[in-house]
Structures are given as structure tokens and as C-alpha cells.
Design a protein around this motif. Structure first.
Motif, PDB file in Angstrom:
ATOM      1  N   LEU A  14       0.837  -1.207   0.000  1.00 39.67           N
ATOM      2  CA  LEU A  14       0.000   0.000   0.000  1.00 39.67           C
ATOM      3  C   LEU A  14       0.867   1.250   0.000  1.00 39.67           C
ATOM      4  O   LEU A  14       0.580   2.233  -0.701  1.00 39.67           O
ATOM      5  N   LYS A  15       1.933   1.235   0.783  1.00 36.18           N
ATOM      6  CA  LYS A  15       2.837   2.392   0.811  1.00 36.18           C
ATOM      7  C   LYS A  15       3.468   2.637  -0.551  1.00 36.18           C
ATOM      8  O   LYS A  15       3.662   3.781  -0.968  1.00 36.18           O
ATOM      9  N   GLN A  16       3.774   1.556  -1.256  1.00 41.48           N
ATOM     10  CA  GLN A  16       4.317   1.708  -2.607  1.00 41.48           C
ATOM     11  C   GLN A  16       3.287   2.355  -3.526  1.00 41.48           C
ATOM     12  O   GLN A  16       3.615   3.256  -4.311  1.00 41.48           O
ATOM     13  N   GLY A  17       2.038   1.905  -3.453  1.00 39.68           N
ATOM     14  CA  GLY A  17       0.997   2.490  -4.286  1.00 39.68           C
ATOM     15  C   GLY A  17       0.761   3.951  -3.964  1.00 39.68           C
ATOM     16  O   GLY A  17       0.645   4.787  -4.872  1.00 39.68           O
ATOM     17  N   PHE A  18       0.710   4.278  -2.680  1.00 42.54           N
ATOM     18  CA  PHE A  18       0.541   5.666  -2.245  1.00 42.54           C
ATOM     19  C   PHE A  18       1.666   6.541  -2.791  1.00 42.54           C
ATOM     20  O   PHE A  18       1.450   7.690  -3.193  1.00 42.54           O
ATOM     21  N   GLY A  19       2.864   5.973  -2.845  1.00 40.26           N
ATOM     22  CA  GLY A  19       4.031   6.738  -3.273  1.00 40.26           C
ATOM     23  C   GLY A  19       4.048   7.109  -4.739  1.00 40.26           C
ATOM     24  O   GLY A  19       4.907   7.876  -5.184  1.00 40.26           O
ATOM     25  N   ARG A  20       3.078   6.600  -5.542  1.00 39.64           N
ATOM     26  CA  ARG A  20       3.046   6.994  -6.960  1.00 39.64           C
ATOM     27  C   ARG A  20       2.631   8.456  -7.115  1.00 39.64           C
ATOM     28  O   ARG A  20       2.913   9.054  -8.163  1.00 39.64           O
ATOM     29  N   LEU A  21       1.978   9.049  -6.108  1.00 41.17           N
ATOM     30  CA  LEU A  21       1.399  10.385  -6.292  1.00 41.17           C
ATOM     31  C   LEU A  21       2.425  11.503  -6.144  1.00 41.17           C
ATOM     32  O   LEU A  21       2.615  12.310  -7.057  1.00 41.17           O
ATOM     33  N   ILE A  22       3.084  11.576  -5.007  1.00 44.24           N
ATOM     34  CA  ILE A  22       3.982  12.696  -4.715  1.00 44.24           C
ATOM     35  C   ILE A  22       5.411  12.273  -5.028  1.00 44.24           C
ATOM     36  O   ILE A  22       6.021  11.484  -4.310  1.00 44.24           O
ATOM     37  N   ARG A  23       5.940  12.812  -6.145  1.00 46.33           N
ATOM     38  CA  ARG A  23       7.276  12.446  -6.596  1.00 46.33           C
ATOM     39  C   ARG A  23       8.286  13.574  -6.423  1.00 46.33           C
ATOM     40  O   ARG A  23       9.482  13.355  -6.449  1.00 46.33           O
ATOM     41  N   THR A  24       7.791  14.831  -6.301  1.00 45.79           N
ATOM     42  CA  THR A  24       8.661  15.986  -6.100  1.00 45.79           C
ATOM     43  C   THR A  24       8.007  16.907  -5.077  1.00 45.79           C
ATOM     44  O   THR A  24       6.842  16.711  -4.682  1.00 45.79           O
ATOM     45  N   GLN A  25       8.714  17.922  -4.650  1.00 41.71           N
ATOM     46  CA  GLN A  25       8.172  18.873  -3.676  1.00 41.71           C
ATOM     47  C   GLN A  25       7.117  19.795  -4.286  1.00 41.71           C
ATOM     48  O   GLN A  25       6.440  20.519  -3.557  1.00 41.71           O
ATOM     49  N   GLU A  26       6.980  19.762  -5.606  1.00 38.12           N
ATOM     50  CA  GLU A  26       5.962  20.588  -6.271  1.00 38.12           C
ATOM     51  C   GLU A  26       4.686  19.808  -6.572  1.00 38.12           C
ATOM     52  O   GLU A  26       3.656  20.399  -6.896  1.00 38.12           O
ATOM     53  N   ASP A  27       4.736  18.498  -6.489  1.00 39.72           N
ATOM     54  CA  ASP A  27       3.559  17.692  -6.824  1.00 39.72           C
ATOM     55  C   ASP A  27       2.454  17.881  -5.795  1.00 39.72           C
ATOM     56  O   ASP A  27       2.716  18.131  -4.606  1.00 39.72           O
ATOM     57  N   LYS A  28       1.219  17.710  -6.247  1.00 35.78           N
ATOM     58  CA  LYS A  28       0.067  17.751  -5.344  1.00 35.78           C
ATOM     59  C   LYS A  28      -1.029  16.882  -5.946  1.00 35.78           C
ATOM     60  O   LYS A  28      -1.099  16.697  -7.161  1.00 35.78           O
ATOM     61  N   GLY A  62      -6.963  -1.969  10.234  1.00 29.94           N
ATOM     62  CA  GLY A  62      -6.931  -0.806   9.355  1.00 29.94           C
ATOM     63  C   GLY A  62      -6.074   0.324   9.878  1.00 29.94           C
ATOM     64  O   GLY A  62      -5.434   1.055   9.107  1.00 29.94           O
ATOM     65  N   ARG A  63      -6.042   0.459  11.204  1.00 24.08           N
ATOM     66  CA  ARG A  63      -5.239   1.537  11.806  1.00 24.08           C
ATOM     67  C   ARG A  63      -3.761   1.381  11.465  1.00 24.08           C
ATOM     68  O   ARG A  63      -3.054   2.379  11.271  1.00 24.08           O
ATOM     69  N   LYS A  64      -3.276   0.138  11.354  1.00 27.55           N
ATOM     70  CA  LYS A  64      -1.862  -0.068  11.019  1.00 27.55           C
ATOM     71  C   LYS A  64      -1.573   0.374   9.583  1.00 27.55           C
ATOM     72  O   LYS A  64      -0.483   0.864   9.290  1.00 27.55           O
ATOM     73  N   PHE A  65      -2.530   0.178   8.686  1.00 24.77           N
ATOM     74  CA  PHE A  65      -2.371   0.672   7.323  1.00 24.77           C
ATOM     75  C   PHE A  65      -2.281   2.195   7.328  1.00 24.77           C
ATOM     76  O   PHE A  65      -1.376   2.782   6.712  1.00 24.77           O
ATOM     77  N   LEU A  66      -3.213   2.842   8.010  1.00 24.33           N
ATOM     78  CA  LEU A  66      -3.239   4.307   8.011  1.00 24.33           C
ATOM     79  C   LEU A  66      -2.025   4.886   8.729  1.00 24.33           C
ATOM     80  O   LEU A  66      -1.456   5.894   8.294  1.00 24.33           O
ATOM     81  N   ASN A  67      -1.610   4.262   9.837  1.00 19.66           N
ATOM     82  CA  ASN A  67      -0.440   4.760  10.570  1.00 19.66           C
ATOM     83  C   ASN A  67       0.848   4.629   9.766  1.00 19.66           C
ATOM     84  O   ASN A  67       1.823   5.347  10.035  1.00 19.66           O
ATOM     85  N   SER A  68       0.866   3.725   8.801  1.00 23.40           N
ATOM     86  CA  SER A  68       2.072   3.511   8.001  1.00 23.40           C
ATOM     87  C   SER A  68       2.193   4.499   6.844  1.00 23.40           C
ATOM     88  O   SER A  68       3.261   4.603   6.235  1.00 23.40           O
ATOM     89  N   LEU A  69       1.126   5.211   6.544  1.00 23.96           N
ATOM     90  CA  LEU A  69       1.166   6.194   5.468  1.00 23.96           C
ATOM     91  C   LEU A  69       1.745   7.510   5.969  1.00 23.96           C
ATOM     92  O   LEU A  69       1.570   7.861   7.144  1.00 23.96           O
ATOM     93  N   PRO A  70       2.416   8.263   5.105  1.00 19.26           N
ATOM     94  CA  PRO A  70       3.042   9.520   5.553  1.00 19.26           C
ATOM     95  C   PRO A  70       2.038  10.639   5.816  1.00 19.26           C
ATOM     96  O   PRO A  70       2.386  11.638   6.429  1.00 19.26           O
ATOM     97  N   LEU A  71       0.815  10.471   5.342  1.00 16.59           N
ATOM     98  CA  LEU A  71      -0.230  11.472   5.558  1.00 16.59           C
ATOM     99  C   LEU A  71      -1.058  11.041   6.770  1.00 16.59           C
ATOM    100  O   LEU A  71      -1.662   9.973   6.777  1.00 16.59           O
TER     101      LEU A  71
END
Length: 582
Positions: A498-512, A528-537
Motif C-alpha cells: 500500500l505504501k508503494q501504491g501511495f508513493g506513486r502520487l507525490i514524486r517531487t516537492q511541487e507535486d500535489k 486498518g489503523r496499522k495501514f493508516l499509521n504507516s502512510l506519511p499522511l
């Protein structure tokens, strides 16, 4: 290509079919290399040049496969080294599973037969030997020539018997796999368990496997004896032919050893399975636990190893990763903060009104998801990457969504429907009004920067199917150790994915952009909490689909006031279909 290449590396070519088979006759490896006896050795040999460069280098950059191949061959591939950095280390367990296992396939044995065939065009090794025999009259002693003729004849007879054994062996395997799976044809993956060795249906399969090993061994011995007779002749003219004979005899030995390993269903730390598809059948094995192998054969002999990745931790802990690859609690670890400002650059949304995928028929769930994807992609006006865990679900959602998106002049691209991964990513980058549906290989390694990608959708939490032989065997091993397989293996692997999939979005400091997780188990289940806690957001928006769509539109507009987006009010057909599914 040969007149232009600098490296002589196969990766510069796209070889398939007969081209790949020809490469096997021409390509050099440790078995087929003549060394100083080769006339190209001193100056122009690509293999020697690459080895010298590696020996003289301060730093070698290679992939996981080559690193683990070196381990499998007792460190005969790479120069000696004391320090190692493993990037993308979250792949280490899977790479070790693949590389430290073994396999034998019907296609591989057919290829071996073609390389040896006495006739045909081009002739195989036995055909070349028969062609050379008349020219050796007078050059070889009479008894040596007679011996060589006998060996060629014996090898030809053994090759015929080998072909029969291989057809029977893989025919039995295919029949066993299809019968167990309850289907007559198609792709099947079937695990051979230790208790099968006592079953009546295993006896003919085992006997046929014994014949296969015997004929591979006899063939290897005939070829080795033939190469020895030719070596006694000591002719530079025959050096290449001797090399090829030795190479193929070595392959026969390796295949025989592989078959012996694969027929021992009770071997420790091994899982063995059959894979069939319309083209071929394979018998495969892999270590159940690679951690002890990596610890003993890699980590323990080096002065220092650094393992790095953006997705090693689960719920801010490295325990799962360290246990899986054989590292203990004395291992030093460091978790580095991201350079991205996720709370400002990204929005995480989770719709609450979709059904539970674990309790819903896949067709109904796909229908509900497909309708929501239509509205989501139309709201964002394309610019969306949708990540699936199933090719079948991807195809069904693609067929459902495509007509609606075409009405809005939004292009839809599907993995293996409209092209390969590389082609689809490049096409996606050229047209912002595009949505891309991708399966497993799109969850990582895809780098699309800027406004071209404004939304990533994760359709389901990426749990590996428990029927995969290696996963199933590891779950059973954990159960023997009185450990919960879900919390120790299944869930942590899905978190990393899941973290790998999430990481497709923000690739630079300008991305949103926006990440949408459609699987509401991330909210409803205790894990589910462990999934959410593992995400950077650390914050997210949850609510019904219409509220989520409105929030996405408003958030994107707030980040780029110049953008024109509209809230898509579902058409009657779309809304009714979604209601029926729910």
C-alpha cells in the motif's frame, strides 16, 4: 548489433522465440567460456572485458538477481567484496525466493533437445558432431574415432528416450494439476505437498521422474566422454565445438539435479509446486524461509551491509522486515523523515458507502467500484492512476467505465489491454485527459511528475492471495511456530505494498494531488489503523461518495485556482447502477 555494441550485453536486444534460442548458442557464460584458448580472449572478448572491469572497479552496481545468483553459485559470479548496499530492499525476500529456488519446465527440455538434435536446420550439437566425423579420419586414432562414433550414437538414442520421458513426465504433471484444480485446461498453480508421496497417483509420476533423471545423467556422461575424446585431439579448430558440448552436458547435469530436488517433496525448508499454462508446464521449488539463508550466506560474511527503501517499516517498526530477511534485534536502523510536505501536498479520501470487498461477490463489488471510478475520473477530468490487485477486475471495470469516459472525451488506458506498462505510462504523460488502469507492476516504479497525475485510486488493499504456494507454505510455518500468520505476514506485506501504491502520487516537492482508498476495511477492521499509521499522511477525509467527490474538487481547485473542475452529478444510469450494486 554486434558491429556496433560496446558491451555485448543481451539486455540491449529484445530477443524472443528463435532469437532467444540462437542467443543461447552464441552467448558466453562461465560454463561455455574457453578462456585463454579462445582467439578473442586477449582483446575483443566482451565477457573477459566485463570481468576485468568488475575486478578493477571500486564500486559495482548490479540488480538483486545478479547478487543472489552469486550466492547460489557459491560466489563464483562476482569479484570478492566486503561491503554491500541493497537499495529497494523491500524486494529482497521475494528476489531471494525466486533466485534461490529451482525449476524444470517442458519448454526448457524442448530447448535442450533442439540444441542437441542430430538433424534439422540448423543442426544441433549431435548433428555437428556427425558432420565432423569424416573429417577426423586420419586425425584421430582409429579406436578414438570408433569410440566417438559410439558416443554420438548413444547420445542420439538417449535423446530420443529423454524426449519420451519428458513428454510423459510433464503430461502427468499437467493432468494432476488440472484434475486437482477441477478444470480441463488453462493456467493452474498446484502445490505438491509431502503427503502426496504416499498417494497412489504419485507413484507413476515419481517413476517417470526417475527415468527423466537417469536419461539426463546418461546423456551428460556421453557428452562429457565425447568432449574428452576431442580434447585429446587438441585441435584449436574444435575448441568451440568442445566448449558447446561441455556447456550442454553441464546443463543436462543441472536439470537432472533440479529434477531430483523437485521430486523430494519432504525436503526441509522447501515448497514445491506445478505451474501450467496453454504453452508449457513447470515444476518449481523455493525456500519457505529465506532469512536463515541470507543471514548465513550473505550478511554473516560481510563487514557491513546497508539496506534501504522508502517502504521497509510497518506501523513505524522495522521488526517485520528484519525477521523476514534474517536480521536480529542488534541490527541498527534509522527512519528518515520525508522531504515532502504531505499534509499540504496530498489529500487522502476514503468513501464509506462502498460494500466490503471481502463480503461482496466480486462482480457486484466491481460494478459499484466501476461506477464510482467513472464519477471520480470525470470530476478530476482524467489525470488518474487506478491501481488494481486483479487483472480480471481491471478488465471488467475497464469495460464498464470506458463508454462513460469517452462521452466526456477522456481517454482510458488499460494494462495489457492497450499496451505494455512503459508504453501506457508514456502515453499517459502526453495527454492530461487520461485515466490509466494498472495492475501489480504499476504499484511501484512508475514515476509521473506534475499535474499530469493528480489522483491515485487504490481499489482494494493489496493482500497477496493465500493460495500462492510460497505464501501458503509460510503461513503454515508460522502456524507451527504458534504465530498468527495474518498479523505476522499477510498484513505487513499488504502495508508495504500500500505504501508503494501511495508513493506513486507525490514524486517531487511541487507535486500535489489526491489518494482515494476504495476499500473501507481500512476504516472498519481493527488492522486498518496499522495501514493508516504507516502512510506519511496522518489525516484523511471519510464520508459518502458524493461528499468525497465534492471535497476532491474543492481541494484541487484551492491548490490551483486556475484549474477548471466541476462536480459531476451522476447520470441516471450510473447512479441507478451504483444503488443496485450497493
Amino acid at each position: 548489433w554486434l558491429s556496433e555494441t560496446v558491451s555485448g550485453d543481451r539486455t540491449e536486444l529484445n530477443l524472443r522465440g528463435k532469437g532467444a534460442e540462437l542467443w543461447n548458442r552464441l552467448g558466453a557464460d562461465s560454463e561455455s567460456c574457453l578462456g585463454s584458448r579462445c582467439r578473442f580472449f586477449a582483446e575483443s572478448c566482451f565477457l573477459m572485458r566485463a570481468r576485468r572491469k568488475a575486478e578493477n572497479a571500486d564500486l559495482l552496481i548490479l540488480n538483486h538477481s545478479l547478487l543472489l545468483s552469486d550466492i547460489k553459485t557459491d560466489n563464483k559470479v562476482l569479484p570478492s567484496y566486503n561491503y554491500l548496499v541493497i537499495d529497494e530492499a523491500h524486494h529482497l525476500e521475494d528476489s531471494a525466493t525466486e533466485q534461490l529456488g529451482t525449476s524444470i519446465s517442458a519448454g526448457r527440455l524442448e530447448q535442450l533437445q533442439r540444441m542437441l538434435r542430430p538433424g534439422g536446420s540448423p543442426p544441433g550439437i549431435l548433428g555437428q558432431l556427425r558432420h565432423r566425423l569424416p573429417s577426423l579420419t586420419g586425425q584421430l586414432a582409429e579406436d578414438s574415432l570408433e569410440r566417438l562414433e559410439q558416443l554420438v550414437e548413444k547420445a542420439g538414442e538417449t535423446l530420443t528416450l529423454l524426449k519420451e520421458s519428458a513428454q510423459e513426465f510433464f503430461g502427468l504433471l499437467t493432468s494432476l494439476a488440472h484434475r486437482t484444480a477441477g478444470q480441463d485446461a488453462g493456467s493452474v498453480q498446484f502445490r505438491l505437498r509431502p503427503e502426496l508421496q504416499g498417494a497412489p497417483e504419485y507413484s507413476p509420476f515419481s517413476a517417470c521422474g526417475g527415468n527423466l533423471i537417469l536419461r539426463l545423467t546418461v546423456l551428460a556422461e556421453s557428452l562429457e566422454d565425447a568432449s574428452q575424446v576431442l580434447e585429446d585431439h587438441d585441435s584449436e579448430e574444435l575448441a568451440g565445438l568442445i566448449r558447446d558440448i561441455k556447456s550442454i552436458s553441464s546443463q543436462c547435469r543441472e536439470l537432472g539435479c533440479a529434477a531430483a530436488v523437485l521430486l523430494n517433496l519432504e525436503a526441509d525448508n522447501q515448497v514445491i509446486w506445478v505451474e501450467t499454462d496453454p504453452r508449457t508446464c513447470s515444476l518449481c521449488s523455493a525456500p519457505v524461509e529465506v532469512g536463515p539463508l541470507l543471514r548465513d550466506q550473505l550478511f554473516s560474511r560481510l563487514k557491513s551491509v546497508i539496506l534501504t527503501s522508502a517502504t521497509l517499516s510497518v506501523n513505524n517498526s522495522f521488526d517485520h522486515f528484519m525477521e523476514r530477511v534474517g536480521l536480529d534485534s542488534s541490527t541498527a536502523w534509522l527512519q528518515v523523515e520525508s522531504p515532502f510536505h504531505y499534509e499540504e501536498q496530498a489529500l487522502l479520501c476514503i468513501p464509506r458507502d462502498l460494500p466490503d470487498p471481502a463480503k461482496t461477490h466480486e462482480e457486484d463489488y466491481t460494478h459499484a467500484v466501476g461506477m464510482l471510478l467513472v464519477d471520480l475520473i470525470r470530476t478530476v477530468q482524467g489525470r488518474t492512476l487506478v491501481l488494481f490487485t486483479s487483472h480480471r477486475m481491471l478488465r471488467e471495470a475497464y469495460s464498464l467505465a470506458k463508454p462513460y469516459l469517452e462521452e466526456e472525451d477522456i481517454q482510458l488506458l488499460g494494462h495489457n489491454l492497450d499496451g505494455s506498462r512503459g508504453k501506457l505510462v508514456e502515453e499517459f504523460k502526453t495527454n492530461p485527459r487520461t485515466a490509466l488502469f494498472g495492475a501489480s507492476s504499476f504499484w511501484e516504479g512508475v514515476d509521473i511528475q506534475g499535474e499530469t497525475l493528480s489522483c491515485v485510486v487504490i481499489v482494494k488493499l493489496p493482500f497477496w492471495p493465500p493460495t500462492i504456494p510460497t505464501i501458503e507454505a509460510r503461513m503454515e510455518e508460522l502456524a507451527k511456530q504458534k504465530k498468527d500468520a495474518f498479523s505476522s505476514l499477510t498484513m505487513p506485506q499488504a502495508v508495504i505494498r500500500l505504501k508503494q501504491g501511495f508513493g506513486r502520487l507525490i514524486r517531487t516537492q511541487e507535486d500535489k494531488g489526491v489518494v482515494v482508498i476504495l476499500d473501507n476495511r481500512v476504516l472498519d477492521k481493527s488492522y486498518g489503523r496499522k495501514f493508516l499509521n504507516s502512510l506519511p499522511l496522518k489525516t484523511h477525509v471519510r464520508g459518502d461518495s458524493e461528499m468525497i467527490l465534492r471535497k476532491i474538487r474543492d481541494w484541487l481547485v484551492s491548490k490551483d485556482p486556475g484549474i477548471t473542475l466541476r462536480l459531476v452529478q451522476n447520470g441516471k444510469g450510473v447512479r441507478e447502477a451504483l444503488k443496485q450494486s450497493l
